[in-house]
Design a protein around this motif. Structure first.
Motif, mmCIF file in Angstrom:
data_model
loop_
_atom_site.group_PDB
_atom_site.id
_atom_site.type_symbol
_atom_site.label_atom_id
_atom_site.label_comp_id
_atom_site.label_asym_id
_atom_site.label_seq_id
_atom_site.Cartn_x
_atom_site.Cartn_y
_atom_site.Cartn_z
ATOM 1 N N ARG A 1 1.423 -1.236 -0.073
ATOM 2 C CA ARG A 1 0.091 -0.255 0.246
ATOM 3 C C ARG A 1 0.774 0.729 0.516
ATOM 4 N NH1 ARG A 1 -5.764 -0.632 1.323
ATOM 5 N NH2 ARG A 1 -5.353 1.439 2.379
ATOM 6 N N PRO A 2 1.955 1.247 1.001
ATOM 7 C CA PRO A 2 2.414 2.634 0.969
ATOM 8 C C PRO A 2 3.387 2.820 -0.336
ATOM 9 C CG PRO A 2 3.220 2.106 2.970
ATOM 10 C CD PRO A 2 2.364 0.752 1.984
ATOM 11 N N VAL A 3 3.995 1.736 -0.780
ATOM 12 C CA VAL A 3 4.643 1.886 -2.333
ATOM 13 C C VAL A 3 3.753 2.378 -3.804
ATOM 14 C CG1 VAL A 3 5.442 0.350 -4.380
ATOM 15 C CG2 VAL A 3 6.104 0.071 -2.192
ATOM 16 N N ALA A 4 2.585 1.587 -3.448
ATOM 17 C CA ALA A 4 0.943 2.323 -4.316
ATOM 18 C C ALA A 4 1.076 3.147 -4.517
ATOM 19 C CB ALA A 4 0.283 1.197 -4.172
ATOM 20 N N ALA A 5 0.901 3.618 -2.711
ATOM 21 C CA ALA A 5 0.721 5.379 -2.496
ATOM 22 C C ALA A 5 2.285 6.085 -3.212
ATOM 23 C CB ALA A 5 0.560 5.637 -1.478
ATOM 24 N N MET A 6 2.934 5.802 -3.073
ATOM 25 C CA MET A 6 4.424 6.416 -4.249
ATOM 26 C C MET A 6 4.454 6.277 -5.401
ATOM 27 S SD MET A 6 7.899 5.533 -1.241
ATOM 28 C CE MET A 6 6.907 4.038 -0.788
ATOM 29 N N LEU A 7 3.693 5.500 -5.690
ATOM 30 C CA LEU A 7 3.555 5.546 -7.282
ATOM 31 C C LEU A 7 2.494 5.787 -7.444
ATOM 32 C CD1 LEU A 7 4.180 1.509 -8.004
ATOM 33 C CD2 LEU A 7 5.197 3.260 -8.987
ATOM 34 N N CYS A 8 1.514 6.427 -6.672
ATOM 35 C CA CYS A 8 0.208 7.675 -7.013
ATOM 36 C C CYS A 8 1.343 8.588 -7.690
ATOM 37 C CB CYS A 8 -0.809 7.135 -6.859
ATOM 38 S SG CYS A 8 -1.867 5.945 -6.488
ATOM 39 N N VAL A 9 1.886 9.772 -6.438
ATOM 40 C CA VAL A 9 2.413 10.351 -6.006
ATOM 41 C C VAL A 9 3.088 11.086 -7.269
ATOM 42 C CG1 VAL A 9 3.935 12.378 -5.189
ATOM 43 C CG2 VAL A 9 2.013 10.475 -3.451
ATOM 44 N N ARG B 1 -3.612 9.502 0.007
ATOM 45 C CA ARG B 1 -3.653 9.748 0.723
ATOM 46 C C ARG B 1 -4.394 8.856 1.304
ATOM 47 N NH1 ARG B 1 -7.167 11.633 4.452
ATOM 48 N NH2 ARG B 1 -5.806 13.702 5.675
ATOM 49 N N TRP B 2 -5.991 8.364 0.537
ATOM 50 C CA TRP B 2 -6.165 6.781 0.705
ATOM 51 C C TRP B 2 -5.320 6.066 1.595
ATOM 52 C CZ3 TRP B 2 -10.485 6.899 -3.697
ATOM 53 C CH2 TRP B 2 -11.273 7.417 -3.445
ATOM 54 N N LEU B 3 -4.303 5.471 0.802
ATOM 55 C CA LEU B 3 -3.930 4.867 0.826
ATOM 56 C C LEU B 3 -2.352 4.614 2.064
ATOM 57 C CD1 LEU B 3 -3.098 3.824 -3.031
ATOM 58 C CD2 LEU B 3 -4.230 2.407 -1.080
ATOM 59 N N TRP B 4 -2.119 5.515 1.923
ATOM 60 C CA TRP B 4 -1.388 5.969 3.169
ATOM 61 C C TRP B 4 -2.025 6.080 4.611
ATOM 62 C CZ3 TRP B 4 3.772 6.298 2.104
ATOM 63 C CH2 TRP B 4 4.816 6.135 3.250
ATOM 64 N N THR B 5 -2.623 6.928 4.895
ATOM 65 C CA THR B 5 -3.597 6.423 5.748
ATOM 66 C C THR B 5 -4.492 5.896 6.242
ATOM 67 O OG1 THR B 5 -5.607 8.055 4.547
ATOM 68 C CG2 THR B 5 -3.420 9.073 5.406
ATOM 69 N N SER B 6 -5.662 5.104 5.323
ATOM 70 C CA SER B 6 -6.200 4.333 5.462
ATOM 71 C C SER B 6 -6.149 2.499 5.135
ATOM 72 C CB SER B 6 -7.770 4.364 4.761
ATOM 73 O OG SER B 6 -8.478 3.838 5.391
ATOM 74 N N GLY B 7 -6.114 1.896 6.579
ATOM 75 C CA GLY B 7 -5.686 0.386 5.940
ATOM 76 C C GLY B 7 -6.908 -0.607 5.692
ATOM 77 N N GLN B 8 -7.785 0.416 5.234
ATOM 78 C CA GLN B 8 -9.416 -0.241 5.086
ATOM 79 C C GLN B 8 -9.467 -1.073 3.651
ATOM 80 O OE1 GLN B 8 -12.418 2.268 6.285
ATOM 81 N NE2 GLN B 8 -12.270 2.085 8.245
#
Length: 166
Positions: free
Chosen positions: A27-35, A71-78
């Motif tokens: 999830r954090p890697v996917a968030a960084m790819l989104c950024v 932001r969703w991916l970085w902050t939410s674990g749902q």
């Protein structure tokens, strides 16, 4: 419960940290790819401003959507946030592919939108984020997401083959 038993449960659940040997999850890697994709969309926005704001604004909107997804991916674990991110990334990827595939014009000069290196890198980052996010989903959520993406792909191919998309 002993600390080693707790570590065993965390490791089995896919936790990250020094005890597990994994420092970044999907999830954090996917968030960084989104950024990274958002940065590419902002570069494309800047490049398209010469054609007018109507042509450039979709790239700005895509960058904003990618930052929200990050932001969703970085902050939410749902799982719901992950599923929402899969939908948004799938739609953005599909829209860009349709725009390039149909020869959508850029406004002034009626030049068709063409794939360029920046947008290709953004597309690869979005596809990598999609695959990582699908990996994080489990069971029914993963099958719903994959089936939804397949249905969207089949619909786009059908529209393209029938000539409705250009």
């Amino acid at each position: 419960m002993t600390p080693s038993e707790v570590r065993g449960i965390e490791t089995a659940a896919g936790a990250t940290g020094p005890d597990t040997g994994r420092y970044l999850g999907a999830r954090p890697v996917a968030a960084m790819l989104c950024v990274a994709g958002a940065v590419g969309d902002l570069v494309a926005f800047e490049q398209m401003l010469v054609h007018g704001p109507v042509v450039a604004l979709p790239f700005l909107a895509a960058a904003g959507a990618l930052l929200v997804v990050a932001r969703w991916l970085w902050t939410s674990g749902q799982a719901a946030a992950t599923l929402s991110a899969v939908v948004v990334l799938g739609v953005l990827t599909g829209l860009y592919t349709v725009a390039v595939g149909t020869g959508l014009t850029t406004g002034q000069g009626n030049e068709p939108l063409r794939a360029d290196p920046v947008r290709t890198v953004v597309l690869v980052a979005q596809l990598a984020a999609l695959s990582l996010l699908l990996r994080t989903l489990s069971g029914p959520a993963r099958s719903w997401a994959v089936n939804g993406l397949l249905v969207i792909g089949v619909a786009l191919w059908t529209l393209r083959l029938t000539g409705l998309l250009g």
